[in-house]
Design a protein around this motif. Structure first.
Motif, PDB file in Angstrom:
ATOM      1  N   GLU A   6       0.829  -1.203   0.000  1.00 28.78           N
ATOM      2  CA  GLU A   6       0.000   0.000   0.000  1.00 28.78           C
ATOM      3  C   GLU A   6       0.866   1.257   0.000  1.00 28.78           C
ATOM      4  N   SER A   7       0.311   2.322  -0.569  1.00 22.23           N
ATOM      5  CA  SER A   7       0.975   3.621  -0.546  1.00 22.23           C
ATOM      6  C   SER A   7      -0.093   4.706  -0.658  1.00 22.23           C
ATOM      7  N   GLY A   8       0.324   5.942  -0.369  1.00 23.98           N
ATOM      8  CA  GLY A   8      -0.574   7.077  -0.524  1.00 23.98           C
ATOM      9  C   GLY A   8      -1.171   7.619   0.754  1.00 23.98           C
ATOM     10  N   GLY A   9      -0.879   6.975   1.876  1.00 22.63           N
ATOM     11  CA  GLY A   9      -1.398   7.487   3.129  1.00 22.63           C
ATOM     12  C   GLY A   9      -0.737   8.796   3.525  1.00 22.63           C
ATOM     13  N   GLY A  10      -1.303   9.432   4.550  1.00 21.72           N
ATOM     14  CA  GLY A  10      -0.726  10.683   5.024  1.00 21.72           C
ATOM     15  C   GLY A  10      -1.675  11.417   5.934  1.00 21.72           C
ATOM     16  N   LEU A  11      -1.352  12.693   6.141  1.00 20.65           N
ATOM     17  CA  LEU A  11      -2.151  13.557   7.004  1.00 20.65           C
ATOM     18  C   LEU A  11      -2.984  14.499   6.137  1.00 20.65           C
ATOM     19  N   VAL A  12      -4.270  14.587   6.436  1.00 22.82           N
ATOM     20  CA  VAL A  12      -5.165  15.444   5.663  1.00 22.82           C
ATOM     21  C   VAL A  12      -6.166  16.082   6.602  1.00 22.82           C
ATOM     22  N   GLN A  13      -6.627  17.264   6.245  1.00 27.12           N
ATOM     23  CA  GLN A  13      -7.638  17.943   7.052  1.00 27.12           C
ATOM     24  C   GLN A  13      -9.020  17.377   6.748  1.00 27.12           C
ATOM     25  N   ALA A  14      -9.905  17.501   7.718  1.00 27.80           N
ATOM     26  CA  ALA A  14     -11.288  17.055   7.520  1.00 27.80           C
ATOM     27  C   ALA A  14     -11.876  17.729   6.287  1.00 27.80           C
ATOM     28  N   GLY A  15     -12.584  16.934   5.495  1.00 30.96           N
ATOM     29  CA  GLY A  15     -13.143  17.432   4.252  1.00 30.96           C
ATOM     30  C   GLY A  15     -12.245  17.217   3.054  1.00 30.96           C
ATOM     31  N   GLY A  16     -11.015  16.810   3.306  1.00 30.23           N
ATOM     32  CA  GLY A  16     -10.057  16.612   2.234  1.00 30.23           C
ATOM     33  C   GLY A  16     -10.167  15.236   1.591  1.00 30.23           C
ATOM     34  N   SER A  17      -9.254  14.988   0.666  1.00 35.13           N
ATOM     35  CA  SER A  17      -9.268  13.742  -0.101  1.00 35.13           C
ATOM     36  C   SER A  17      -7.888  13.106  -0.131  1.00 35.13           C
ATOM     37  N   LEU A  18      -7.879  11.806  -0.292  1.00 33.15           N
ATOM     38  CA  LEU A  18      -6.655  11.041  -0.484  1.00 33.15           C
ATOM     39  C   LEU A  18      -6.966   9.871  -1.402  1.00 33.15           C
ATOM     40  N   THR A  19      -5.956   9.438  -2.127  1.00 34.32           N
ATOM     41  CA  THR A  19      -6.084   8.221  -2.921  1.00 34.32           C
ATOM     42  C   THR A  19      -4.995   7.244  -2.506  1.00 34.32           C
ATOM     43  N   LEU A  20      -5.404   6.072  -2.085  1.00 40.48           N
ATOM     44  CA  LEU A  20      -4.464   5.013  -1.737  1.00 40.48           C
ATOM     45  C   LEU A  20      -4.298   4.071  -2.915  1.00 40.48           C
ATOM     46  N   SER A  21      -3.107   3.509  -3.025  1.00 38.40           N
ATOM     47  CA  SER A  21      -2.818   2.509  -4.053  1.00 38.40           C
ATOM     48  C   SER A  21      -2.306   1.250  -3.382  1.00 38.40           C
ATOM     49  N   CYS A  22      -2.507   0.139  -4.051  1.00 39.11           N
ATOM     50  CA  CYS A  22      -2.001  -1.143  -3.569  1.00 39.11           C
ATOM     51  C   CYS A  22      -1.457  -1.902  -4.772  1.00 39.11           C
ATOM     52  N   LYS A  23      -0.137  -2.034  -4.806  1.00 42.12           N
ATOM     53  CA  LYS A  23       0.516  -2.750  -5.902  1.00 42.12           C
ATOM     54  C   LYS A  23       0.678  -4.207  -5.492  1.00 42.12           C
ATOM     55  N   ALA A  24       0.163  -5.106  -6.315  1.00 41.36           N
ATOM     56  CA  ALA A  24       0.212  -6.530  -6.015  1.00 41.36           C
ATOM     57  C   ALA A  24       1.271  -7.227  -6.863  1.00 41.36           C
ATOM     58  N   SER A  25       1.938  -8.198  -6.267  1.00 42.85           N
ATOM     59  CA  SER A  25       2.898  -9.014  -6.991  1.00 42.85           C
ATOM     60  C   SER A  25       2.870 -10.424  -6.417  1.00 42.85           C
ATOM     61  N   GLY A  26       3.280 -11.386  -7.248  1.00 37.80           N
ATOM     62  CA  GLY A  26       3.346 -12.764  -6.794  1.00 37.80           C
ATOM     63  C   GLY A  26       2.028 -13.515  -6.823  1.00 37.80           C
ATOM     64  N   LEU A  27       0.995 -12.902  -7.396  1.00 34.81           N
ATOM     65  CA  LEU A  27      -0.290 -13.590  -7.512  1.00 34.81           C
ATOM     66  C   LEU A  27      -0.948 -13.190  -8.822  1.00 34.81           C
ATOM     67  N   ALA A  28      -1.885 -14.017  -9.259  1.00 36.37           N
ATOM     68  CA  ALA A  28      -2.639 -13.694 -10.469  1.00 36.37           C
ATOM     69  C   ALA A  28      -3.670 -12.643 -10.085  1.00 36.37           C
ATOM     70  N   PHE A  29      -3.296 -11.385 -10.254  1.00 35.98           N
ATOM     71  CA  PHE A  29      -4.109 -10.277  -9.749  1.00 35.98           C
ATOM     72  C   PHE A  29      -5.528 -10.327 -10.295  1.00 35.98           C
ATOM     73  N   ASP A  30      -5.673 -10.583 -11.590  1.00 38.99           N
ATOM     74  CA  ASP A  30      -7.014 -10.548 -12.185  1.00 38.99           C
ATOM     75  C   ASP A  30      -7.821 -11.802 -11.882  1.00 38.99           C
ATOM     76  N   ALA A  31      -7.297 -12.689 -11.077  1.00 34.59           N
ATOM     77  CA  ALA A  31      -8.041 -13.867 -10.628  1.00 34.59           C
ATOM     78  C   ALA A  31      -8.472 -13.717  -9.176  1.00 34.59           C
ATOM     79  N   HIS A  32      -8.212 -12.557  -8.607  1.00 38.43           N
ATOM     80  CA  HIS A  32      -8.529 -12.326  -7.197  1.00 38.43           C
ATOM     81  C   HIS A  32      -9.470 -11.148  -7.027  1.00 38.43           C
ATOM     82  N   SER A  33     -10.415 -11.316  -6.135  1.00 38.39           N
ATOM     83  CA  SER A  33     -11.169 -10.168  -5.645  1.00 38.39           C
ATOM     84  C   SER A  33     -10.291  -9.442  -4.634  1.00 38.39           C
TER      85      SER A  33
END
Length: 125
Positions: A6-33
């Motif tokens: 995971e990446s993209g976390g941080g400190l934000v003020q109330a009302g703000g926005s953030l986008t988190l990402s999760c890079k997967a490796s070692g698995l068939a990503f499109d075969a997993h929910s």
């Protein structure tokens, strides 16, 4: 070896926005929910939402419905969590997770097969 980073976390003020990402490796990503979970201070880990392998089906917890959006890019083996109108109660460690079956209304009971290390999100009032 399966790795969910995971990446993209941080400190934000109330009302703000953030986008988190999760890079997967070692698995068939499109075969997993995939899912997002969070753990607030001194609380149990809870499911935020999930997405099926194709990205067509999503489920969300009532607490984030309408504010958070889960998406995925199978070509990039990456899961996303767009968070809008963040509130102090959204503070916590956010984890991405994977499971090798489809999603349904009981998604919040899933025993996720793989879990990332988490990224901290802090929302100040």
């Amino acid at each position: 070896q399966v790795l969910l980073a995971e990446s993209g976390g941080g400190l934000v003020q109330a009302g703000g926005s953030l986008t988190l990402s999760c890079k997967a490796s070692g698995l068939a990503f499109d075969a997993h929910s995939m899912g997002w979970l969070r753990q607030a201070p001194e609380k149990a880990r809870e499911g935020i939402g999930c997405i099926n392998w194709s990205g067509v089906i999503t489920y969300y917890a009532d607490s984030v419905e309408g504010r958070f959006t889960i998406s995925r890019d199978n070509a990039k083996n990456t899961l996303y969590l767009q968070m809008n109108n963040l509130q102090p109660e959204d503070t916590g460690i956010y984890f991405c997770a994977a499971v090798d079956h489809g999603v349904g209304p009981n998604w919040f009971k899933y025993n996720w097969k793989y879990l990332g290390q988490g990224t901290q999100v802090t929302v100040s009032s």
